[in-house]
Enzyme design. Structure first.
Site, PDB file in Angstrom:
ATOM      1  N   LYS A   1       0.855  -1.183   0.000  1.00 50.30           N
ATOM      2  CA  LYS A   1       0.000   0.000   0.000  1.00 50.30           C
ATOM      3  C   LYS A   1       0.894   1.238   0.000  1.00 50.30           C
ATOM      4  CE  LYS A   1      -2.589   3.209   2.427  1.00 50.30           C
ATOM      5  NZ  LYS A   1      -1.956   4.187   1.542  1.00 50.30           N
TER       6      LYS A   1
ATOM      7  N   CYS B   1      12.625  10.459   8.323  1.00 53.35           N
ATOM      8  CA  CYS B   1      12.414  10.036   9.716  1.00 53.35           C
ATOM      9  C   CYS B   1      13.698  10.148  10.533  1.00 53.35           C
ATOM     10  CB  CYS B   1      11.845   8.631   9.766  1.00 53.35           C
ATOM     11  SG  CYS B   1      12.793   7.481   8.780  1.00 53.35           S
TER      12      CYS B   1
ATOM     13  N   GLU C   1       8.498   1.059  11.689  1.00 52.38           N
ATOM     14  CA  GLU C   1       9.589   2.048  11.633  1.00 52.38           C
ATOM     15  C   GLU C   1       8.908   3.402  11.666  1.00 52.38           C
ATOM     16  OE1 GLU C   1      11.722   4.833  10.364  1.00 52.38           O
ATOM     17  OE2 GLU C   1      12.125   3.729   8.501  1.00 52.38           O
TER      18      GLU C   1
ATOM     19  N   GLU D   1       8.266  15.633  16.035  1.00 54.93           N
ATOM     20  CA  GLU D   1       8.832  15.430  14.701  1.00 54.93           C
ATOM     21  C   GLU D   1       8.106  16.378  13.748  1.00 54.93           C
ATOM     22  OE1 GLU D   1       7.947  11.734  12.576  1.00 54.93           O
ATOM     23  OE2 GLU D   1      10.041  11.741  11.945  1.00 54.93           O
TER      24      GLU D   1
HETATM   25  P1  ADP Z   1       1.424  10.890   7.498  1.00 57.50           P
HETATM   26  O1  ADP Z   1       0.505  11.305   8.610  1.00 57.50           O
HETATM   27  O2  ADP Z   1       2.668  11.655   7.467  1.00 57.50           O
HETATM   28  O3  ADP Z   1       0.764  10.812   6.147  1.00 57.50           O
HETATM   29  P2  ADP Z   1       1.091   8.142   8.163  1.00 57.50           P
HETATM   30  O4  ADP Z   1       1.880   7.402   9.163  1.00 57.50           O
HETATM   31  O5  ADP Z   1      -0.325   8.427   8.493  1.00 57.50           O
HETATM   32  O6  ADP Z   1       1.916   9.444   7.849  1.00 57.50           O
HETATM   33  O7  ADP Z   1       1.144   7.393   6.761  1.00 57.50           O
HETATM   34  C1  ADP Z   1       2.053   6.373   6.407  1.00 57.50           C
HETATM   35  C2  ADP Z   1       1.314   5.283   5.667  1.00 57.50           C
HETATM   36  O8  ADP Z   1       0.340   4.737   6.552  1.00 57.50           O
HETATM   37  C3  ADP Z   1       0.538   5.773   4.437  1.00 57.50           C
HETATM   38  O9  ADP Z   1       0.590   4.775   3.439  1.00 57.50           O
HETATM   39  C4  ADP Z   1      -0.866   5.915   4.983  1.00 57.50           C
HETATM   40  O10 ADP Z   1      -1.883   5.814   4.005  1.00 57.50           O
HETATM   41  C5  ADP Z   1      -0.932   4.744   5.927  1.00 57.50           C
HETATM   42  N1  ADP Z   1      -1.980   4.845   6.959  1.00 57.50           N
HETATM   43  C6  ADP Z   1      -2.569   5.971   7.442  1.00 57.50           C
HETATM   44  N2  ADP Z   1      -3.519   5.667   8.351  1.00 57.50           N
HETATM   45  C7  ADP Z   1      -3.526   4.315   8.466  1.00 57.50           C
HETATM   46  C8  ADP Z   1      -4.272   3.373   9.247  1.00 57.50           C
HETATM   47  N3  ADP Z   1      -5.222   3.765  10.085  1.00 57.50           N
HETATM   48  N4  ADP Z   1      -3.995   2.071   9.106  1.00 57.50           N
HETATM   49  C9  ADP Z   1      -3.023   1.642   8.284  1.00 57.50           C
HETATM   50  N5  ADP Z   1      -2.308   2.471   7.498  1.00 57.50           N
HETATM   51  C10 ADP Z   1      -2.538   3.787   7.581  1.00 57.50           C
END
Ligand code: ADP
Length: 503
Positions: free
Chosen positions: A194, A304, A270, A401
Site C-alpha cells: 500500500k 524520519c 519504523e 517530529e
Molecule cells: P502521514 O501522517 O505523514 O501521512 P502516516 O503514518 O499516516 O503518515 O502514513 C504512512 C502510511 O500509513 C501511508 O501509506 C498511509 O496511508 C498509511 N496509513 C494511514 N492511516 C492508516 C491506518 N489507520 N492504518 C493503516 N495504514 C494507515
C-alpha cells in the site's frame, strides 16, 4: 541563495513530463479499477495541480488482493522455488527498474517534490542495489542443526512468514518500497503493498515491471488508496500474516492495535524520530556545518532520521551559528527539476501547513528565528530552510517530529550533558556525533538510545547495515540480513536417533 527566483517552483527545465501509464490497482497480475469505481487525485506539489486520477481501493479490494496473495502463497510456486530462482527473477526486476530509471525518477519527482537529481542519483541506485542485495540473499536462507538431550536431534527451518502487508510512507516512495518488497520477495512471501496516497505512481509502475520480470501473478499486489480504508483493511485482515509499516508513530500505534484486535499478526514498525546531532568542540567546524545542513534540510526535511536537534558545544557555538546561517542561505529551494536546486516543495498542502504552524509555534515559544521561517514561491508548497536558536529542550519544536526543513539549534557544555539531552526524547531512531576524539565517539555512541549512530557522517546507509527504532521510533529492522529475518518464521523439526528412549 534561496532567492525569489530560485524559489519560484515553476519551470520544468526542459524535461518532458511522462504520461502516467499506471493508475489502477494491481491485483493478481492485472491492473483493475477499484470495486467501488472510486478514484482520488494525486497532486503535483510544485503547483498544487492534479497529475492523475488513481484508483481508490477499499476493504473489498484488499480482500481480493489478499485472496490472490493467499493462493499464490498456499498453492503457488514463488515460496517453493529454489532461492536461486527467486534471486534470478529479482535480479531481472532490478535490471528493469534500472532500464526505466529516467521515467521512474521523473514520476517520483512530480509526485513527491524531491529533486530529480537526488531521485536519479541517490534513491534509484539504492533501490536497484537493494533488490540485487536481497536477490543474492534469497538462496542463503538456512536454519541450524541442533544436538538435543535424550538422544534427539533437530534442525530449524526458516520458512516465509506468509502473506505480508507492506504499508509505505510518502517521503521515500521507491526506497521504502524496495526496503520492504525486496526482503519479502527474497524470503518467499507474497504481499499487498500500500503506497502512500500522496505518492502512488512509482509503486504502480514497478508492479508492471515485476510482472515483466517474471514474478508470478498474486505474489506482488499493489492497492492504492487511503490509510483509513486500504491501510486499515490490511492491518486488521485475518488472512494477512504480517504487517511491515513505516510512517508516523500515531499511525503505527493504530496499525498495532488493529493487528492485536484481529489475528495477532506479526508487526514491525519504523516510526518517527527527533534525532540529535552532537557537535563537539574539537570537530572540524566546516564539516560539521555541512553535516548539520544535510541532516536537517535534505529531502525537504522529510526524513524520519533527520538530525533536527543540533547540539553544539559552547567553545564553537558562536562560530557555528554564523557559519550555519550563511550556509543555509546557500541552500537553494526551488523547482526540483532544476539541477542547482537542493530542496523541492513539501509533499502536500497538509504537510506544508503543519510545518508552518510549527514555525509559528517556535516563535511564540520564544525561540529565535536565525534564518528562514517563511513559505517561498508564488505557488506550490515551498518553505525556506529554517533555523531556530535559543531552543529549550521542552519546546514543542524540540520535541515533536516536524518532518520539514526546520533545525533546532542548542548549546551544551559537557559530554554528560550532551548524552542526557540527546536522550531526552520519546524517539530513538538515529543520532550523529561529530568529533575527532575516539573516546567521546565511543562513549556517546554507546550511551545514546537509538537504532543507528553516525560518527562524522550522517545518512550513511548501506544495504548491509540494519536500521530501525529504539523507544517510540518502533521495532524491527529494515535493511541488512536482519530485515530478511522479519519475513521468515523458524520451525523446529525434532527426531529421535538410535538409542533414544523415544524409539
Ligand atoms: P502521514 O501522517 O505523514 O501521512 P502516516 O503514518 O499516516 O503518515 O502514513 C504512512 C502510511 O500509513 C501511508 O501509506 C498511509 O496511508 C498509511 N496509513 C494511514 N492511516 C492508516 C491506518 N489507520 N492504518 C493503516 N495504514 C494507515
Amino acid at each position: 541563495m534561496a532567492s525569489e527566483e530560485d524559489c519560484s517552483g515553476t519551470a520544468e527545465n526542459g524535461f518532458m513530463l511522462p504520461e502516467v501509464k499506471f493508475t489502477k490497482l494491481f491485483i493478481n497480475g492485472s491492473f483493475v479499477d477499484a470495486v467501488s469505481g472510486k478514484t482520488f487525485e494525486t497532486i503535483d506539489p510544485r503547483t498544487g495541480d492534479v497529475i492523475a486520477e488513481i484508483a481508490s481501493g477499499d476493504k473489498e479490494d484488499v480482500d481480493l488482493a489478499v485472496a490472490a496473495a493467499r493462493d499464490a502463497f498456499d498453492d503457488g510456486k514463488w515460496p517453493r522455488l529454489p532461492g536461486y530462482q527467486r534471486g534470478r527473477i529479482m535480479m531481472k526486476f532490478a535490471d528493469l527498474i534500472e532500464q526505466h530509471v529516467e521515467e521512474l525518477a521523473v514520476l517520483e519527482c512530480i509526485d513527491s517534490g524531491k529533486p530529480l537529481l537526488v531521485s536519479k542519483l541517490v534513491d534509484f541506485p539504492s533501490v536497484i542495489s537493494m533488490f540485487r542485495y536481497y536477490a543474492g540473499a534469497a538462496d542463503k536462507i538456512h536454519g541450524e542443526t541442533l544436538k538435543l538431550a535424550q538422544e534427539l536431534q533437530g534442525y530449524t527451518l526458516k520458512e516465509p512468514i506468509g502473506v505480508v502487508g507492506l504499508i509505505i510512507p510518502w517521503n521515500y516512495p521507491m526506497l521504502m518500497f524496495a526496503l520492504k518488497v525486496a526482503p519479502a520477495l527474497a524470503a518467499g512471501c507474497t504481499m499487498i503493498v500500500k503506497p502512500a496516497e500522496q505518492t502512488p505512481l512509482t509503486a504502480l509502475y514497478c508492479a508492471h515491471l515485476a510482472k515483466q520480470a517474471g514474478i508470478p501473478d498474486g505474489v506482488l499486489n499493489v492497492v492504492t488508496g487511503f490509510g483509513r480504508t486500504v491501510g486499515a483493511a490490511i492491518s486488521s485482515h485475518m488472512d494477512v500474516d504480517k504487517v511491515s509499516f513505516t510512517g508516523s508513530t500515531e499511525t503505527g500505534r493504530v496499525v498495532m492495535e488493529a493487528a492485536a484486535r484481529s489475528n495477532l499478526k506479526s508487526v514491525s514498525l519504523e516510526l518517527g524520530g527527533k534525532s540529535p546531532l552532537l557537535i563537539f568542540d574539537d570537530a572540524d567546524i566546516d564539516m560539521a556545518v555541512e553535516l548539520a545542513r544535510q541532516a536537517v534540510f535534505f529531502n525537504q526535511g522529510e526524513i524520519c532520521v533527520a538530525g533536527s536537534r543540533v547540539f553544539v558545544q559552547e567553545g564553537i557555538y558562536d562560530e557555528f551559528v554564523k557559519k550555519i546561517a550563511l550556509s543555509s542561505k546557500e541552500w537553494i529551494v526551488g523547482d526540483p527539476f532544476d539541477p542547482r536546486v537542493n530542496q523541492g516543495p513539501q509533499v502536500d498542502k497538509r504537510q506544508f501547513d503543519k510545518i508552518l504552524s510549527y514555525i509559528d509555534h517556535g516563535k511564540r515559544e520564544g525561540a529565535t528565528l536565525l534564518t528562514g521561517g517563511k513559505p517561498c514561491g508564488e505557488k506550490g508548497y515551498y518553505i525556506e530552510p529554517t533555523i531556530f536558536t535559543d531552543v529549550k529542550d521542552d519546546m514543542l519544536i524540540a520535541k515533536d517530529e516536524i518532518f520539514g526543513p526546520v533545525m533546532s539549534l542548542m548549546k551544551f557544555s559537557t559530554v554528560e550533558e550532551a548524552i542526557q539531552r540527546a536522550n531526552y526524547t520519546k524517539y530513538g531512531l538515529a543520532a550523529g556525533i561529530v568529533t575527532k576524539d575516539l573516546n567521546i565517539a565511543n562513549r556517546v555512541s554507546r550511551s545514546i538510545r537509538a537504532g543507528i549512530i553516525w560518527v562524522n557522517c550522517y545518512f550513511a546507509f548501506d544495504n548491509d547495515c540494519p536500521f530501525g527504532g529504539y523507544k517510540m521510533s518502533g521495532f524491527g529492522r529494515d535493511s541488512g540480513l536482519h530485515a530478511l529475518e522479519k519475513y521468515l518464521k523458524v520451525k523446529s523439526v525434532v527426531t529421535p536417533i538410535y538409542g533414544s528412549p523415544w524409539l
